[in-house]
Write a protein that holds these residues in place. Structure first.
Motif, PDB file in Angstrom:
ATOM      1  N   LYS A  92     -51.487  14.012  30.920  1.00  0.00           N
ATOM      2  CA  LYS A  92     -51.067  14.525  32.224  1.00  0.00           C
ATOM      3  C   LYS A  92     -51.849  13.857  33.352  1.00  0.00           C
ATOM      4  O   LYS A  92     -51.293  13.517  34.403  1.00  0.00           O
ATOM      5  CB  LYS A  92     -51.259  16.039  32.268  1.00  0.00           C
ATOM      6  N   GLN A  93     -53.133  13.693  33.121  1.00  0.00           N
ATOM      7  CA  GLN A  93     -53.960  13.038  34.135  1.00  0.00           C
ATOM      8  C   GLN A  93     -53.530  11.594  34.345  1.00  0.00           C
ATOM      9  O   GLN A  93     -53.446  11.115  35.485  1.00  0.00           O
ATOM     10  CB  GLN A  93     -55.434  13.103  33.719  1.00  0.00           C
ATOM     11  N   MET A  94     -53.253  10.898  33.246  1.00  0.00           N
ATOM     12  CA  MET A  94     -52.803   9.510  33.361  1.00  0.00           C
ATOM     13  C   MET A  94     -51.451   9.428  34.066  1.00  0.00           C
ATOM     14  O   MET A  94     -51.211   8.528  34.885  1.00  0.00           O
ATOM     15  CB  MET A  94     -52.723   8.878  31.970  1.00  0.00           C
ATOM     16  N   LYS A  95     -50.551  10.395  33.756  1.00  0.00           N
ATOM     17  CA  LYS A  95     -49.252  10.410  34.420  1.00  0.00           C
ATOM     18  C   LYS A  95     -49.406  10.641  35.915  1.00  0.00           C
ATOM     19  O   LYS A  95     -48.760   9.984  36.740  1.00  0.00           O
ATOM     20  CB  LYS A  95     -48.381  11.501  33.793  1.00  0.00           C
ATOM     21  N   ALA A  96     -50.284  11.605  36.285  1.00  0.00           N
ATOM     22  CA  ALA A  96     -50.529  11.861  37.706  1.00  0.00           C
ATOM     23  C   ALA A  96     -51.122  10.641  38.390  1.00  0.00           C
ATOM     24  O   ALA A  96     -50.774  10.315  39.534  1.00  0.00           O
ATOM     25  CB  ALA A  96     -51.456  13.065  37.862  1.00  0.00           C
ATOM     26  N   GLU A  97     -52.006   9.949  37.675  1.00  0.00           N
ATOM     27  CA  GLU A  97     -52.608   8.744  38.248  1.00  0.00           C
ATOM     28  C   GLU A  97     -51.566   7.651  38.446  1.00  0.00           C
ATOM     29  O   GLU A  97     -51.558   6.957  39.470  1.00  0.00           O
ATOM     30  CB  GLU A  97     -53.724   8.247  37.328  1.00  0.00           C
ATOM     31  N   GLU A 138     -55.138  19.122  22.451  1.00  0.00           N
ATOM     32  CA  GLU A 138     -55.083  19.689  23.794  1.00  0.00           C
ATOM     33  C   GLU A 138     -55.748  18.763  24.817  1.00  0.00           C
ATOM     34  O   GLU A 138     -55.286  18.634  25.956  1.00  0.00           O
ATOM     35  CB  GLU A 138     -55.739  21.073  23.832  1.00  0.00           C
ATOM     36  N   ILE A 139     -56.809  18.093  24.391  1.00  0.00           N
ATOM     37  CA  ILE A 139     -57.470  17.152  25.298  1.00  0.00           C
ATOM     38  C   ILE A 139     -56.592  15.918  25.500  1.00  0.00           C
ATOM     39  O   ILE A 139     -56.506  15.371  26.604  1.00  0.00           O
ATOM     40  CB  ILE A 139     -58.855  16.776  24.747  1.00  0.00           C
ATOM     41  N   GLN A 140     -55.906  15.488  24.429  1.00  0.00           N
ATOM     42  CA  GLN A 140     -54.978  14.361  24.582  1.00  0.00           C
ATOM     43  C   GLN A 140     -53.863  14.695  25.565  1.00  0.00           C
ATOM     44  O   GLN A 140     -53.484  13.865  26.406  1.00  0.00           O
ATOM     45  CB  GLN A 140     -54.386  13.997  23.217  1.00  0.00           C
ATOM     46  N   ASP A 141     -53.336  15.940  25.478  1.00  0.00           N
ATOM     47  CA  ASP A 141     -52.285  16.343  26.411  1.00  0.00           C
ATOM     48  C   ASP A 141     -52.804  16.339  27.845  1.00  0.00           C
ATOM     49  O   ASP A 141     -52.111  15.884  28.772  1.00  0.00           O
ATOM     50  CB  ASP A 141     -51.765  17.736  26.044  1.00  0.00           C
ATOM     51  N   ALA A 142     -54.026  16.863  28.030  1.00  0.00           N
ATOM     52  CA  ALA A 142     -54.605  16.878  29.379  1.00  0.00           C
ATOM     53  C   ALA A 142     -54.829  15.463  29.888  1.00  0.00           C
ATOM     54  O   ALA A 142     -54.573  15.158  31.062  1.00  0.00           O
ATOM     55  CB  ALA A 142     -55.920  17.656  29.364  1.00  0.00           C
ATOM     56  N   MET A 143     -55.274  14.587  29.014  1.00  0.00           N
ATOM     57  CA  MET A 143     -55.486  13.202  29.413  1.00  0.00           C
ATOM     58  C   MET A 143     -54.171  12.516  29.760  1.00  0.00           C
ATOM     59  O   MET A 143     -54.089  11.729  30.716  1.00  0.00           O
ATOM     60  CB  MET A 143     -56.201  12.449  28.288  1.00  0.00           C
TER      61      MET A 143
END
Length: 306
Positions: free
Chosen positions: A177-182, A170-175
């Protein structure tokens, strides 16, 4: 007799075989730990050595090169209760073959367990974000602790590297998503900067075009003014030349008056609404009118009889 000779030959061959088997040449970056009657005797370094048969034995052959061992991922829990999988790579070197041989049983297993324990202790004091961004600090702390702990074993730990830090899914998925947004944010910034640069280039082009058109108009006006000035100058020069020639001809008063009359005629042909006629020109005009009348009367008179 032949039996004795054969026996002696066999004995000599056995002795030679034993001697050859106990002659050792230690290679570079190797060390031989020698025991005598079950106890440590010495360490052979590089070179030629002879072992005493039946009394001495080679307990261990130790490599003095730097070695690398890759340990399997270990589960660790961060300060904020996040379980991660971390695998480490250890670079070590054996500095004391005697301590390495007799200091600990199964040295690699001992180092692996010590590495896992040390890693759990260090990561347990850090939160997830700190553990992900503080690899160099973690590596330095682990190297110092492991080097001190393995010193009694004749091992020097040169480096410790965290090979992989694997957080929960779940943390990998959040990371991700964050990287994609960045990435999207950076792409938007790049696009905006590209549009800005394009607009600046267009504005610069229009500015240069305006400047060039203004320069062209300026040069055209200058050339027209120079042409008009040159034309005026030529007219003035022609007038001056005419006056010079007139003066050189030494004209009488009547010629001067006629020239004045011509100038008056040119002025009269202009757009002036009022003309002031000098008295001299008025008299000259009357003279010209009288002369004209006389000529016309002579033309109208009949010819005289013969």
């Amino acid at each position: 007799m032949p039996v004795i000779i054969i026996t002696i030959a066999v004995v000599v061959a056995i002795i030679l075989g034993i001697l050859v088997a106990n002659v050792k040449v230690v290679q570079q970056s190797k060390a031989y730990v020698i025991e005598q009657l079950g106890a440590f005797h010495t360490v052979w370094g590089v070179g030629f050595h002879v072992k005493v048969p039946f009394f001495q034995r080679i307990a261990k052959i130790v490599s003095l090169k730097e070695q690398v061992v890759d340990f399997a991922p270990q589960p660790v829990i961060t300060k904020d209760n996040v379980t991660m999988q971390i695998d480490t790579v250890l670079y070590f070197q054996i500095t004391d073959p005697k301590l390495y041989t007799y200091g600990v049983e199964h040295p690699m297993s001992a180092i692996e367990n010590l590495t896992a324990t040390t890693l759990r202790n260090i990561i347990g004091d850090l939160e997830l974000d700190q553990s992900l961004t503080s690899r160099d600090i973690i590596n330095s702390k682990m190297r110092a602790i492991l080097d001190e702990a393995t010193d009694p074993w004749g091992i020097k730990v040169n480096r410790v590297e965290l090979k992989n830090i694997i957080p929960p899914r779940e943390i990998q998925d959040a990371m991700e998503k964050q990287m994609k947004a960045e990435r999207e944010r950076r792409e938007s910034i790049l696009q905006a900067e590209g549009q800005k640069a394009s607009q600046i280039l267009v504005a610069e082009g229009e500015k240069q075009s305006t400047i060039l058109r203004a320069d062209a108009a300026k040069q055209a006006a200058i050339m027209r003014a120079e042409g008009e000035a040159e034309a005026i100058m030529k007219v003035q020069q022609a007038t001056a030349e005419a006056l010079k020639l007139l003066n050189a001809a030494n004209p009488n008063e009547q010629v001067v008056k006629i020239k004045a009359l011509e100038a008056f005629q040119a002025a009269a042909d202009g757009k002036a609404t009022k003309i002031i006629i000098p008295s001299e020109i008025q008299g000259l005009a009357g003279l010209c009118a009288s002369a004209k009348a006389v000529f016309e009367d002579e033309k109208k008179a009949p010819p005289a009889a013969k």
